[in-house]
Design a protein around this motif. Structure first.
Motif, PDB file in Angstrom:
ATOM      1  N   UNK A 163       1.289  -0.937   0.191  1.00  0.00           N
ATOM      2  CA  UNK A 163      -0.092  -0.145   0.077  1.00  0.00           C
ATOM      3  C   UNK A 163       0.389   1.075  -0.243  1.00  0.00           C
ATOM      4  N   UNK A 164       1.696   1.293   1.218  1.00  0.00           N
ATOM      5  CA  UNK A 164       2.764   2.430   1.062  1.00  0.00           C
ATOM      6  C   UNK A 164       3.637   2.586  -0.861  1.00  0.00           C
ATOM      7  N   UNK A 165       3.864   1.802  -0.504  1.00  0.00           N
ATOM      8  CA  UNK A 165       5.352   1.476  -1.892  1.00  0.00           C
ATOM      9  C   UNK A 165       4.332   2.130  -3.010  1.00  0.00           C
ATOM     10  N   UNK A 166       3.496   1.329  -3.582  1.00  0.00           N
ATOM     11  CA  UNK A 166       2.725   1.067  -5.140  1.00  0.00           C
ATOM     12  C   UNK A 166       1.334   1.441  -4.828  1.00  0.00           C
ATOM     13  N   UNK A 167       0.957   1.730  -4.008  1.00  0.00           N
ATOM     14  CA  UNK A 167      -1.041   2.773  -4.099  1.00  0.00           C
ATOM     15  C   UNK A 167      -1.044   3.445  -3.164  1.00  0.00           C
ATOM     16  N   UNK A 171       6.365   8.511   0.450  1.00  0.00           N
ATOM     17  CA  UNK A 171       8.019   8.081   0.581  1.00  0.00           C
ATOM     18  C   UNK A 171       8.236   8.207   1.682  1.00  0.00           C
ATOM     19  N   UNK A 172       9.914   8.108   2.202  1.00  0.00           N
ATOM     20  CA  UNK A 172      10.389   6.702   1.155  1.00  0.00           C
ATOM     21  C   UNK A 172      10.552   5.731   0.941  1.00  0.00           C
ATOM     22  N   UNK A 173       9.266   4.811   1.810  1.00  0.00           N
ATOM     23  CA  UNK A 173       8.898   3.390   1.058  1.00  0.00           C
ATOM     24  C   UNK A 173       8.605   3.670  -0.442  1.00  0.00           C
ATOM     25  N   UNK A 174       7.697   4.642  -0.655  1.00  0.00           N
ATOM     26  CA  UNK A 174       8.062   4.522  -2.423  1.00  0.00           C
ATOM     27  C   UNK A 174       9.473   4.164  -3.603  1.00  0.00           C
ATOM     28  N   UNK A 175      10.002   5.012  -2.597  1.00  0.00           N
ATOM     29  CA  UNK A 175      11.616   4.991  -3.645  1.00  0.00           C
ATOM     30  C   UNK A 175      12.625   4.503  -3.703  1.00  0.00           C
ATOM     31  N   UNK A 176      12.352   3.363  -2.519  1.00  0.00           N
ATOM     32  CA  UNK A 176      13.778   2.576  -1.377  1.00  0.00           C
ATOM     33  C   UNK A 176      14.193   1.935  -2.641  1.00  0.00           C
TER      34      UNK A 176
END
Lengths: 198, 198
Positions: A163-167, A171-176
């Motif tokens: 959910x955090x990264x893709x939905x 950030x920063x979880x989306x871009x790590x």
């Protein structure tokens, strides 16, 4: 004039059905259950609305077909569970990251997660996908209760990350980088696999 | 005949606005952004639709007001961050579990999570809530990058747990006792707080 393929010869059916399903996943993921119409799916797929009804009958059945996990995904899940137990945390995380990158599996997962909150039948499906892929086949724990808990906790971390990264793309979880993410998260998953939980 | 309070005297305004916001949270959480209408909110709140427009102008502004985190929640978040660092994992988890149980905060969190996937403005708000409550005030890590990563990873586990337990309601995570959940999950959060992540 817009190109509107009519129901064609038999070998065209698979192609058109696949195109409709791709459009449906996109629409459901983007607009949710309530915001998606058969007409918009037809427009996105560039087919006549009558064909969408002809192939999938109703919005409910279209969602059902659009969110069915591909066999290839179920096979790769089953394969992942054969990983040696002390590497399972990292392996499950790699499985999830790879699935979201996959052209076929990624859109299905996205459609499932993005409609599950508002559509009871997709919530049931999410439950079944979690149970069959992350819970059912696992050999974790000392007994059934322990196995289900460990698998559920693994799912909670993997789903939250998705959910955090893709939905939600926060950030920063989306871009790590995937490597950094695996280094940071896999040990936590590994604790759910074989650590002390009480 | 249905009771339809007209815009009343000044001291009634707060009461009616609160009733509309409660109805809006319920509708947004249940039907999502696209599935919610001003008319349905008015019906649920038992007020005239004109009053909903009069107070909140548009569906966008109604969602905005309905998903604003209460000051009380922001204060309890700030307070949680004063917990000694080696107990922070458990404290953050207790904060989340308590918030979902809260009559005022729970419905706001639910409305935010359930509309964030399809509404860009709510996604921004979720981002801001995560950043200000879980990331902004935290004193974690050796530098800014490290602090943001740790907070983001904490959020990924807490949000995933909230989705599984309260939104998707997938067992056994949905039905585990809070004590069992804290015993199982707090050490993982604690690793994100002060453990080795690389």
């Amino acid at each position: 004039m817009a190109r509107k393929p009519a129901p064609g010869p038999r070998d065209e059916r698979g192609v058109l059905a696949a195109r409709i399903l791709t459009a449906a996943r996109e629409q459901f993921a983007q607009h949710g259950w309530a915001g998606t119409t058969m007409r918009a799916v037809a427009r996105t797929a560039d087919v006549d609305p009558a064909l969408v009804y002809h192939y999938f009958v109703s919005k409910e059945r279209l969602l059902d077909a659009a969110t069915d996990p591909p066999q290839r995904w179920l096979r790769s899940v089953a394969e992942t569970w054969t990983t040696p137990v002390d590497e399972l945390g990292a392996a499950l995380l790699r499985l999830m990251l790879g699935a979201w990158r996959d052209d076929e599996i990624g859109p299905v997962l996205r459609a499932v997660l993005l409609t599950a909150a508002h559509e009871e039948s997709t919530r049931d499906k999410l439950r079944r996908v979690v149970e069959s892929s992350l819970i059912g086949v696992s050999q974790l724990g000392v007994n059934d209760e322990d196995r289900l808990r460990r698998s559920g906790l693994i799912s909670s971390q993997i789903m939250g990350l998705a959910m955090m990264r893709f939905v939600w793309k926060i950030d920063p979880v989306a871009s790590m980088s995937e490597d950094d993410l695996i280094a940071a998260v896999a040990p936590n998953l590994q604790r759910y696999v074989d650590g002390e939980l009480t």
